[in-house]
Design a protein around this motif. Structure first.
Motif, PDB file in Angstrom:
ATOM      1  N   ALA A 239       0.825  -1.210   0.000  1.00  0.00           N
ATOM      2  CA  ALA A 239       0.000   0.000   0.000  1.00  0.00           C
ATOM      3  C   ALA A 239       0.859   1.260   0.000  1.00  0.00           C
ATOM      4  N   GLY A 240       2.046   1.173   0.610  1.00  0.00           N
ATOM      5  CA  GLY A 240       2.871   2.353   0.786  1.00  0.00           C
ATOM      6  C   GLY A 240       3.472   2.907  -0.485  1.00  0.00           C
ATOM      7  N   HIS A 241       3.549   2.118  -1.546  1.00  0.00           N
ATOM      8  CA  HIS A 241       4.096   2.680  -2.782  1.00  0.00           C
ATOM      9  C   HIS A 241       3.025   2.780  -3.886  1.00  0.00           C
ATOM     10  N   GLU A 242       2.140   1.793  -3.979  1.00  0.00           N
ATOM     11  CA  GLU A 242       1.202   1.738  -5.094  1.00  0.00           C
ATOM     12  C   GLU A 242       0.201   2.892  -5.066  1.00  0.00           C
ATOM     13  N   THR A 243      -0.381   3.154  -3.906  1.00  0.00           N
ATOM     14  CA  THR A 243      -1.417   4.182  -3.830  1.00  0.00           C
ATOM     15  C   THR A 243      -0.835   5.585  -4.019  1.00  0.00           C
ATOM     16  N   THR A 244       0.239   5.888  -3.305  1.00  0.00           N
ATOM     17  CA  THR A 244       0.828   7.224  -3.413  1.00  0.00           C
ATOM     18  C   THR A 244       1.374   7.476  -4.809  1.00  0.00           C
ATOM     19  N   ALA A 245       1.975   6.455  -5.416  1.00  0.00           N
ATOM     20  CA  ALA A 245       2.496   6.610  -6.782  1.00  0.00           C
ATOM     21  C   ALA A 245       1.386   7.017  -7.746  1.00  0.00           C
ATOM     22  N   ASN A 246       0.241   6.376  -7.642  1.00  0.00           N
ATOM     23  CA  ASN A 246      -0.872   6.709  -8.539  1.00  0.00           C
ATOM     24  C   ASN A 246      -1.427   8.102  -8.264  1.00  0.00           C
ATOM     25  N   MET A 247      -1.431   8.503  -6.994  1.00  0.00           N
ATOM     26  CA  MET A 247      -1.903   9.849  -6.679  1.00  0.00           C
ATOM     27  C   MET A 247      -0.960  10.910  -7.226  1.00  0.00           C
ATOM     28  N   ILE A 248       0.348  10.670  -7.177  1.00  0.00           N
ATOM     29  CA  ILE A 248       1.301  11.631  -7.741  1.00  0.00           C
ATOM     30  C   ILE A 248       1.035  11.810  -9.230  1.00  0.00           C
ATOM     31  N   SER A 249       0.880  10.703  -9.951  1.00  0.00           N
ATOM     32  CA  SER A 249       0.681  10.762 -11.398  1.00  0.00           C
ATOM     33  C   SER A 249      -0.618  11.466 -11.767  1.00  0.00           C
ATOM     34  N   LEU A 250      -1.725  11.028 -11.172  1.00  0.00           N
ATOM     35  CA  LEU A 250      -3.024  11.613 -11.512  1.00  0.00           C
ATOM     36  C   LEU A 250      -3.092  13.088 -11.142  1.00  0.00           C
ATOM     37  N   SER A 251      -2.589  13.430  -9.971  1.00  0.00           N
ATOM     38  CA  SER A 251      -2.657  14.824  -9.528  1.00  0.00           C
ATOM     39  C   SER A 251      -1.798  15.726 -10.405  1.00  0.00           C
ATOM     40  N   THR A 252      -0.596  15.270 -10.755  1.00  0.00           N
ATOM     41  CA  THR A 252       0.262  16.066 -11.634  1.00  0.00           C
ATOM     42  C   THR A 252      -0.406  16.268 -12.981  1.00  0.00           C
ATOM     43  N   MET A 253      -1.011  15.203 -13.501  1.00  0.00           N
ATOM     44  CA  MET A 253      -1.744  15.317 -14.761  1.00  0.00           C
ATOM     45  C   MET A 253      -2.856  16.357 -14.646  1.00  0.00           C
ATOM     46  N   ALA A 254      -3.598  16.340 -13.547  1.00  0.00           N
ATOM     47  CA  ALA A 254      -4.703  17.287 -13.362  1.00  0.00           C
ATOM     48  C   ALA A 254      -4.185  18.721 -13.239  1.00  0.00           C
ATOM     49  N   PHE A 255      -3.092  18.895 -12.502  1.00  0.00           N
ATOM     50  CA  PHE A 255      -2.501  20.225 -12.382  1.00  0.00           C
ATOM     51  C   PHE A 255      -2.071  20.762 -13.751  1.00  0.00           C
ATOM     52  N   LEU A 351      -3.467   3.716   8.035  1.00  0.00           N
ATOM     53  CA  LEU A 351      -2.381   4.025   8.962  1.00  0.00           C
ATOM     54  C   LEU A 351      -1.443   5.088   8.404  1.00  0.00           C
ATOM     55  N   GLY A 352      -1.141   4.992   7.115  1.00  0.00           N
ATOM     56  CA  GLY A 352      -0.124   5.846   6.521  1.00  0.00           C
ATOM     57  C   GLY A 352      -0.639   7.101   5.868  1.00  0.00           C
ATOM     58  N   GLN A 353      -1.850   7.536   6.225  1.00  0.00           N
ATOM     59  CA  GLN A 353      -2.447   8.663   5.508  1.00  0.00           C
ATOM     60  C   GLN A 353      -1.632   9.946   5.639  1.00  0.00           C
ATOM     61  N   ASN A 354      -1.078  10.218   6.814  1.00  0.00           N
ATOM     62  CA  ASN A 354      -0.317  11.456   6.979  1.00  0.00           C
ATOM     63  C   ASN A 354       1.037  11.383   6.284  1.00  0.00           C
ATOM     64  N   LEU A 355       1.592  10.191   6.173  1.00  0.00           N
ATOM     65  CA  LEU A 355       2.805  10.014   5.381  1.00  0.00           C
ATOM     66  C   LEU A 355       2.508  10.313   3.911  1.00  0.00           C
ATOM     67  N   ALA A 356       1.392   9.794   3.414  1.00  0.00           N
ATOM     68  CA  ALA A 356       1.012  10.048   2.024  1.00  0.00           C
ATOM     69  C   ALA A 356       0.791  11.533   1.781  1.00  0.00           C
ATOM     70  N   ARG A 357       0.114  12.207   2.709  1.00  0.00           N
ATOM     71  CA  ARG A 357      -0.111  13.645   2.564  1.00  0.00           C
ATOM     72  C   ARG A 357       1.221  14.391   2.471  1.00  0.00           C
ATOM     73  N   MET A 358       2.159  14.022   3.342  1.00  0.00           N
ATOM     74  CA  MET A 358       3.459  14.690   3.356  1.00  0.00           C
ATOM     75  C   MET A 358       4.201  14.470   2.041  1.00  0.00           C
ATOM     76  N   GLU A 359       4.212  13.233   1.555  1.00  0.00           N
ATOM     77  CA  GLU A 359       4.897  12.942   0.300  1.00  0.00           C
ATOM     78  C   GLU A 359       4.297  13.752  -0.850  1.00  0.00           C
ATOM     79  N   LEU A 360       2.971  13.784  -0.926  1.00  0.00           N
ATOM     80  CA  LEU A 360       2.314  14.517  -2.004  1.00  0.00           C
ATOM     81  C   LEU A 360       2.616  16.012  -1.921  1.00  0.00           C
ATOM     82  N   GLN A 361       2.566  16.564  -0.725  1.00  0.00           N
ATOM     83  CA  GLN A 361       2.859  17.989  -0.554  1.00  0.00           C
ATOM     84  C   GLN A 361       4.283  18.313  -1.009  1.00  0.00           C
ATOM     85  N   ILE A 362       5.239  17.515  -0.573  1.00  0.00           N
ATOM     86  CA  ILE A 362       6.632  17.771  -0.934  1.00  0.00           C
ATOM     87  C   ILE A 362       6.838  17.615  -2.436  1.00  0.00           C
ATOM     88  N   VAL A 363       6.239  16.595  -3.033  1.00  0.00           N
ATOM     89  CA  VAL A 363       6.376  16.385  -4.473  1.00  0.00           C
ATOM     90  C   VAL A 363       5.835  17.576  -5.259  1.00  0.00           C
TER      91      VAL A 363
END
Length: 401
Positions: A239-255, A351-363
């Motif tokens: 879960a720690g890599h698959e979900t966040t990876a997809n959010m980075i891609s989709l969000s960057t595309m949307a931006f 469990l890792g929601q705040n880690l995911a938020r931090m990664e997305l913000q920094i990216v």
């Protein structure tokens, strides 16, 4: 009372920005509906935001996927059911769930995550450097989306990053809907076996990483079991890599599709966290928040659900519910709401929601700050979206600058 199933799950996405019409139909016409399951049988689909939160937060709905009546979302899933002692955290009910979750919760406190921020920033900077040094156009999935969360979770768990291709390849098979049941089981078994071997290696001299600290802590408590810790490691790695990876891609595309949104966070990075929340709500990359088994009769959304009946909590539909979000189909990074269910809700919330938020913000802050001329190198309509996966995303995202 409904007696027929009008829809079969899973329902494929046909557009990255608009949910399948069936979700709106279910939510507006019959918010608790009977639907067909891929392995046969049926379950109740709960589609409104308030009702989804009820299902996720009520103990009358069990998370025990080992129960023979638990709704099967993947064909052949029953064959992979494991002994009770090998249950994963996401499969536990009270009273076993709380202490098992509490044991690892300390690894995701605000304080511990804050200490990780400089290292995550270093990882993101390194991958942006690699993107800029590579060919144009470059693939953002390969250069940034996958490596960042993979490196982060590998360092947290003490998993050698050199093995990332192994677990990424097998994880992709696990999440692809067209993967034959026997291949999916083999992929799952391979990753679990890998983590079990890794935990075994750490037992003799536990290192200062998440798995090593858990070995020490659980031994001191007299509750250490190798299979349980390996199961936890398996969940966090996958879960720690698959979900966040997809959010980075989709969000960057949307931006990049809407430069005005990028301009807002460039002008004020304080907006980035609100943008992260909105992207999480808007895309809801896992359509089903989860499945549950009703263990005691209960009424939800005006529908009586009986003990022994399966329930699907439709997170994507809930996050587009106009009763909970004004103009829910609009992407508004200044919306500033956190009551979405992209991370679930209740005792099993991610469990890792705040880690995911931090990664997305920094990216986002790093990528758009350092590469202000970044743009899509392919029309959105031509992008290879993961229409065939249980976790939505992009296989590739060509960009240039």
């Amino acid at each position: 009372m409904t007696t027929t199933e009008k829809h079969e799950f899973p329902i494929a996405r046909t557009c990255p920005f608009t949910p399948p019409p069936a979700y709106e139909e279910i939510r507006e016409e019959e918010p608790v509906s009977r639907v067909r399951l891929p392995g046969g049988g049926w379950a109740w689909a709960v589609s409104r935001h308030e009702d989804v939160r009820t299902v996720l937060n009520d103990r009358r709905f069990s998370a025990d996927r080992q129960h023979p009546d638990f709704p099967q979302l993947v064909e052949g899933e029953a064959a992979s059911r494991r002994p009770d002692e090998d249950r994963l955290l996401v499969e536990m009910d009270a009273p076993e769930h709380r202490p098992a979750r509490k044991a690892v919760l300390g690894e995701f406190t605000v304080r511990r995550l804050a200490a990780l921020r400089p290292r995550i920033q270093e990882i993101v900077d390194g991958q942006v450097n690699a993107l800029l040094a590579g060919p144009k156009p470059g693939d953002l999935v390969e250069a940034l989306s996958l490596p960042v969360p993979s490196l982060v979770i590998c360092e947290m768990l003490g998993v050698p990053y050199a093995d990332h291709e192994f677990f990424q390849e097998h994880t992709a098979k696990m999440f692809k809907q067209s993967t034959p049941p026997e291949e999916r089981q083999a992929a799952t078994g391979a990753v679990r076996g890998y983590i079990t071997d890794l935990v075994t290696e750490k037992e003799e001299n536990p290192p200062d990483d998440l798995l090593g600290r858990q070995i020490v802590k659980l031994r001191a408590d007299g509750t250490y079991r190798r299979t349980a810790l390996a199961g936890m490691g398996f969940l966090l790695l996958v879960a720690g890599h698959e979900t966040t990876a997809n959010m980075i891609s989709l969000s960057t595309m949307a931006f990049l599709r809407d430069p005005e949104q990028v301009a807002l966070i460039k002008a004020d990075p304080g907006r980035t966290l609100n943008a992260v929340e909105e992207m999480l709500r808007y895309f809801t990359i896992i359509d089903l928040a989860t499945a549950r088994l009703c263990v005691e009769d209960i009424e939800v959304g005006g529908q009586q659900i009986r003990a022994g009946e399966g329930v699907l909590a439709l997170g994507y539909s809930a996050n587009r519910d106009p009763r909970a979000f004004e103009d829910p189909d609009e992407l508004d990074i200044e919306r500033g709401v956190r009551h979405h269910v992209a991370f679930g809700f209740g005792p099993h919330q991610c469990l890792g929601q705040n880690l995911a938020r931090m990664e997305l913000q920094i990216v986002f802050d790093t990528l758009f700050g350092r590469v202000p001329t970044l743009e899509l190198a392919m029309d959105v309509d031509e992008l290879p979206f993961k229409d065939d996966a249980t976790v939505y995303g992009l296989y590739r995202l060509p960009v240039t600058w």
